[in-house]
Design a protein around this motif. Structure first.
Motif, short mmCIF file in Angstrom:
data_model
loop_
_atom_site.label_atom_id
_atom_site.label_comp_id
_atom_site.label_asym_id
_atom_site.label_seq_id
_atom_site.Cartn_x
_atom_site.Cartn_y
_atom_site.Cartn_z
N ASP A 35 0.84 -1.19 0.00
CA ASP A 35 0.00 0.00 0.00
C ASP A 35 0.87 1.24 0.00
O ASP A 35 1.92 1.25 0.64
N PHE A 48 -3.00 4.39 -2.51
CA PHE A 48 -2.93 3.50 -3.68
C PHE A 48 -2.64 2.07 -3.24
O PHE A 48 -1.55 1.77 -2.76
N HIS A 50 -1.32 -0.94 -4.04
CA HIS A 50 -0.40 -1.47 -5.06
C HIS A 50 -0.59 -2.98 -5.26
O HIS A 50 -0.79 -3.46 -6.37
N HIS A 53 -3.65 -4.04 -7.05
CA HIS A 53 -3.54 -3.84 -8.51
C HIS A 53 -2.69 -4.93 -9.14
O HIS A 53 -2.99 -5.39 -10.24
N GLN A 54 -1.61 -5.33 -8.45
CA GLN A 54 -0.76 -6.40 -9.00
C GLN A 54 -1.56 -7.69 -9.15
O GLN A 54 -1.36 -8.44 -10.09
N CYS A 60 2.92 -5.78 -14.92
CA CYS A 60 3.51 -4.64 -14.19
C CYS A 60 3.63 -3.42 -15.11
O CYS A 60 3.48 -2.29 -14.68
N CYS A 63 1.49 -0.02 -15.80
CA CYS A 63 1.83 1.24 -15.12
C CYS A 63 3.30 1.60 -15.29
O CYS A 63 3.64 2.74 -15.56
N HIS A 64 4.18 0.61 -15.13
CA HIS A 64 5.61 0.93 -15.05
C HIS A 64 6.23 1.28 -16.40
O HIS A 64 7.41 1.61 -16.46
N GLN A 69 10.29 1.19 -11.38
CA GLN A 69 9.88 0.57 -10.11
C GLN A 69 10.77 1.07 -8.98
O GLN A 69 11.55 0.32 -8.38
N CYS A 93 -4.49 5.98 -14.11
CA CYS A 93 -5.47 5.70 -13.06
C CYS A 93 -6.92 5.87 -13.54
O CYS A 93 -7.68 4.91 -13.61
#
Ligand code: HEC
Ligand code: HEC
Ligand code: HEC
Length: 119
Positions: A35, A48, A50, A53-54, A60, A63-64, A69, A93
């Motif tokens: 988080d 967020f 995290h 979402h994963q 990955c 977003c990345h 990262q 988002c």
């Protein structure tokens, strides 16, 4: 005598090769914090989830692709002028959450104050 030495060398080579293959098959990957609180400027911080979402998104790089990262990467890129303000918010988002909702799938918040918290 020669045979055993050779045997040992071969055995260690085999172990080494197996180790390399294992490393290739499963590269150690740092998942990062479960988080986070992202900076949201004047509108307030953005909690967020995290890990959630994963688990919900397989890739990955969804977003990345926009930032590495590394903790604080978004704000660092914004400060360097390499990422526009609100770009992550608008092109990742909110965009994805809207697309999910339109597709009838579970997404995330799409209004200012459901993402940004003042305080
Ligand atoms: C839905 C978007 C999203 C997805 C998908 C995502 N991340 Fe992240 N990740 C972020 C955000 C946002 C940050 C925070 C960047 C910042 O601090 O500026 C971050 C930061 C990180 C960090 C650095 C922060 C820390 O706690 O160490 C690591 C490592 C990381 N992510 C790994 C991953 C891996 C591995 C995956 C895939 C299994 C992944 N991320 C998937 C959005 C995402
Ligand atoms: C889905 C979550 C989400 C929603 C909805 C959202 N934001 Fe954001 N907002 C973020 C994130 C994450 C950031 C930080 C990354 C960035 O700048 O793109 C941010 C950044 C910002 C910033 C700071 C930009 C800067 O660098 O100075 C402002 C101001 C802002 N949002 C206003 C708003 C307003 C106004 C709305 C409603 C119209 C809104 N946000 C809706 C997540 C959201
Ligand atoms: C590629 C799609 C995608 C992107 C990009 C994405 N999200 Fe989400 N988000 C989702 C999905 C899917 C869910 C619902 C996950 C679930 O139900 O497990 C979600 C849920 C959420 C939730 C609600 C969690 C809960 O259940 O309480 C928040 C908050 C959120 N996202 C914030 C963000 C922020 C902030 C960003 C940008 C840094 C972002 N998301 C980027 C797909 C995305």
């Amino acid at each position: 005598m020669m045979r055993t030495v050779k045997g040992r060398v071969l055995a260690s080579l085999a172990l080494l090769a197996a180790g390399c293959l294992a490393a290739l098959a499963a590269p150690p990957q740092n998942p990062g914090a479960a988080d986070m609180q992202l900076e949201g400027g004047a509108s307030g911080k953005v909690p967020f989830p995290h890990l959630q979402h994963q688990l919900a998104l397989a890739d990955c790089n969804l977003c990345h692709v926009k930032f590495p990262q590394v903790p604080g990467a978004i704000e660092a890129l914004k400060a360097e002028g390499k990422l526009a303000k609100k770009e992550v918010m608008n092109s990742l988002c909110t965009k994805c959450h809207k697309e999910k909702r339109q597709a009838g799938e579970k997404g995330g918040p799409t209004t200012c104050t459901t993402c940004h918290v003042k305080g």
